[in-house]
Design a protein around this motif. Structure first.
Motif, PDB file in Angstrom:
ATOM      1  N   GLY A  94     -10.044  -9.382  -4.617  1.00 23.34           N
ATOM      2  CA  GLY A  94      -9.707  -8.827  -3.302  1.00 23.34           C
ATOM      3  C   GLY A  94      -8.215  -8.538  -3.164  1.00 23.34           C
ATOM      4  N   ASN A  95      -7.817  -8.161  -1.962  1.00 23.52           N
ATOM      5  CA  ASN A  95      -6.411  -7.818  -1.695  1.00 23.52           C
ATOM      6  C   ASN A  95      -5.663  -9.050  -1.192  1.00 23.52           C
ATOM      7  N   SER A  96      -5.615 -10.101  -1.993  1.00 21.71           N
ATOM      8  CA  SER A  96      -4.892 -11.304  -1.571  1.00 21.71           C
ATOM      9  C   SER A  96      -3.393 -11.088  -1.723  1.00 21.71           C
ATOM     10  N   VAL A 168       1.286  -6.122  -8.217  1.00 18.84           N
ATOM     11  CA  VAL A 168       1.217  -4.699  -8.591  1.00 18.84           C
ATOM     12  C   VAL A 168       0.294  -3.948  -7.624  1.00 18.84           C
ATOM     13  N   LYS A 169      -0.807  -4.588  -7.209  1.00 22.08           N
ATOM     14  CA  LYS A 169      -1.723  -3.925  -6.274  1.00 22.08           C
ATOM     15  C   LYS A 169      -1.057  -3.733  -4.898  1.00 22.08           C
ATOM     16  N   MET A 170      -0.260  -4.717  -4.491  1.00 20.37           N
ATOM     17  CA  MET A 170       0.448  -4.596  -3.210  1.00 20.37           C
ATOM     18  C   MET A 170       1.363  -3.362  -3.234  1.00 20.37           C
ATOM     19  N   VAL A 175       2.593   2.610  -2.164  1.00 20.04           N
ATOM     20  CA  VAL A 175       2.659   3.998  -2.644  1.00 20.04           C
ATOM     21  C   VAL A 175       1.553   4.829  -1.976  1.00 20.04           C
ATOM     22  N   GLU A 176       0.376   4.209  -1.858  1.00 17.84           N
ATOM     23  CA  GLU A 176      -0.770   4.886  -1.209  1.00 17.84           C
ATOM     24  C   GLU A 176      -0.401   5.300   0.225  1.00 17.84           C
ATOM     25  N   TYR A 177       0.269   4.398   0.958  1.00 17.31           N
ATOM     26  CA  TYR A 177       0.671   4.717   2.341  1.00 17.31           C
ATOM     27  C   TYR A 177       1.598   5.935   2.351  1.00 17.31           C
ATOM     28  N   ALA A 178       2.600   5.922   1.431  1.00 17.02           N
ATOM     29  CA  ALA A 178       3.596   6.999   1.431  1.00 17.02           C
ATOM     30  C   ALA A 178       2.951   8.333   1.049  1.00 17.02           C
ATOM     31  N   GLY A 240      -5.693  -0.913   9.675  1.00 19.61           N
ATOM     32  CA  GLY A 240      -5.173  -1.543   8.448  1.00 19.61           C
ATOM     33  C   GLY A 240      -3.695  -1.838   8.581  1.00 19.61           C
ATOM     34  N   GLY A 241      -3.025  -1.990   7.476  1.00 22.87           N
ATOM     35  CA  GLY A 241      -1.574  -2.175   7.520  1.00 22.87           C
ATOM     36  C   GLY A 241      -1.078  -3.443   6.838  1.00 22.87           C
ATOM     37  N   SER A 242      -2.002  -4.328   6.467  1.00 14.36           N
ATOM     38  CA  SER A 242      -1.533  -5.612   5.930  1.00 14.36           C
ATOM     39  C   SER A 242      -0.803  -5.444   4.598  1.00 14.36           C
ATOM     40  N   THR A 243      -1.386  -4.703   3.675  1.00 15.70           N
ATOM     41  CA  THR A 243      -0.759  -4.614   2.348  1.00 15.70           C
ATOM     42  C   THR A 243       0.552  -3.819   2.402  1.00 15.70           C
ATOM     43  N   GLY A 244       0.631  -2.845   3.302  1.00 16.30           N
ATOM     44  CA  GLY A 244       1.881  -2.090   3.452  1.00 16.30           C
ATOM     45  C   GLY A 244       2.975  -2.969   4.040  1.00 16.30           C
TER      46      GLY A 244
END
Ligand SMILES: NC(=O)C1=CN([C@@H]2O[C@H](COP(=O)(O)OP(=O)(O)OC[C@H]3O[C@@H](n4cnc5c(N)ncnc54)[C@H](O)[C@@H]3O)[C@@H](O)[C@H]2O)C=CC1
Ligand SMILES: O=C(CO)[C@H](O)[C@H](O)COP(=O)(O)O
Length: 296
Positions: A94-96, A168-170, A175-178, A240-244
């Motif tokens: 998961g996105n921990s 690395v996933k974070m 990058v995905e957001y940008a 969303g927004g947590s990983t960003g």
């Protein structure tokens, strides 16, 4: 090989199906009984809880967690931890947060692999991109499973020690957001600009040979095809927004400037409610210039 899978939602079911398709056996558990039934229909053996998953595995006990990041991961590990042994392997797909993964790796007796997973539900057919941190021996042992869940051998990699996979996933998500923001701004200018453009046609043309072609741009093409160039009734609100947020926090700590990623995150936050700052700017223009105040 046998794999236990805990968490059988959008992503966990894909792990189950791809591992079964590759000829391995799966023992599956989820708090939601419908999700368990779906896994059973795909061919998985089902379990009554996390410890039962372990009990149903043979001597080589490998468990993949695909539950929501945060409390669900800790709750599952609370149950598993007293039963884990040194040669067991636990993967958190998961996105921990990477620091939580370092803490969890230190806490359990088993080898703990933090696995950043990219590709979303489309990974059912294509396979995922997997960014994996933790002990190298456990990564090597899990290679047949990673080959199955990823797009293939090129679709996964050992990033480094505990935490590095989720780190690395974070950054990937930042990058995905940008990228999303950049496509959004470009299409907004095309939509508001001088020509009456068919944005699906623009996206399709760009996706065929243009410098900026990408999967996200293919998803733009799909969105314009399904919603129209004006995006129909799609709301001006991004969840969303947590990983960003984590990416920006880490960039501040490392003193690395990431203005594009920050701006994309800020745009998400701004989409969620009326902005006090914009209301004040509206009123101040009256103050200094007697410009008309726009009122609701
Ligand atoms: N959906 C996506 O595009 C992506 C999701 N992720 C990450 O993968 C993880 C899973 O995401 P999704 O599958 O989308 O979520 P989901 O909400 O579709 O599925 C989560 C599943 O976990 C189960 N669950 C929750 N707590 C549990 C517990 N304590 N024990 C057993 N089962 C439990 C739920 O019943 C549900 O079936 C999250 O960390 C998410 O951030 C990562 C990459 C892409
Ligand atoms: O990881 C992802 C894509 O790569 C997932 O879609 C994730 O749910 C995104 O979450 P957030 O919007 O909070 O960053």
């Amino acid at each position: 090989m046998q794999l236990g899978v805990i968490g059988l939602g959008r992503m966990g079911q894909i792990v189950v199906e791809r591992v079964l398709d590759a000829g391995h056996d799966v023992v599956a558990f989820d708090l939601n009984s419908e999700a368990v039934t779906t896994a059973a229909e795909a061919g998985a053996e089902t379990a009554e809880g996390p410890v039962d998953v372990l009990d149903r595995l043979g001597d080589e006990r490998r468990v993949w967690l695909m539950v929501p990041a945060g409390e669900a991961v800790d709750a599952t590990l609370d149950e598993l931890a007293p039963h884990l042994r040194e040669r067991d392997v636990v993967v958190d797909g998961g996105n921990s947060h990477f620091e939580a993964s370092v803490r969890r790796a230190e806490r359990v007796d088993a080898a703990y692999l933090d696995c950043g997973t990219s590709g979303g539900p489309a990974g059912a057919e294509l396979g995922f991109s997997l960014m994996i941190g933790g002990p190298a021996w456990a990564y090597e042992e899990m290679t047949p499973v990673f080959d199955a869940v990823a797009t293939g051998p090129e679709g996964h990699g050992h990033m480094g020690p505990a935490g590095s996979g989720h780190y690395v996933k974070m950054v990937h998500n930042g990058v995905e957001y940008a990228l999303m923001q950049a496509y959004g701004e470009g299409f907004e200018l095309l939509f508001e600009g001088r020509y009456d453009l068919d944005l699906e046609s623009v996206a399709r043309t760009w996706n065929n040979g243009a410098v900026i072609r990408s999967w996200l741009l293919e998803l733009c093409e799909e969105a314009f095809r399904e919603e129209g160039s004006d995006l129909g009734d799609v709301a001006d609100h991004v969840a969303g927004g947590s990983t960003g947020t984590w990416t920006v926090q880490e960039a501040l700590e490392q003193e690395v400037p990431v203005p594009l990623i920050y701006q994309a995150l800020a745009e998400r936050f701004a989409s969620r409610e009326e902005r006090f700052s914009r209301r004040l700017a509206n009123r101040l223009r009256y103050g200094f210039g007697r410009h008309e105040v726009a009122r609701e």
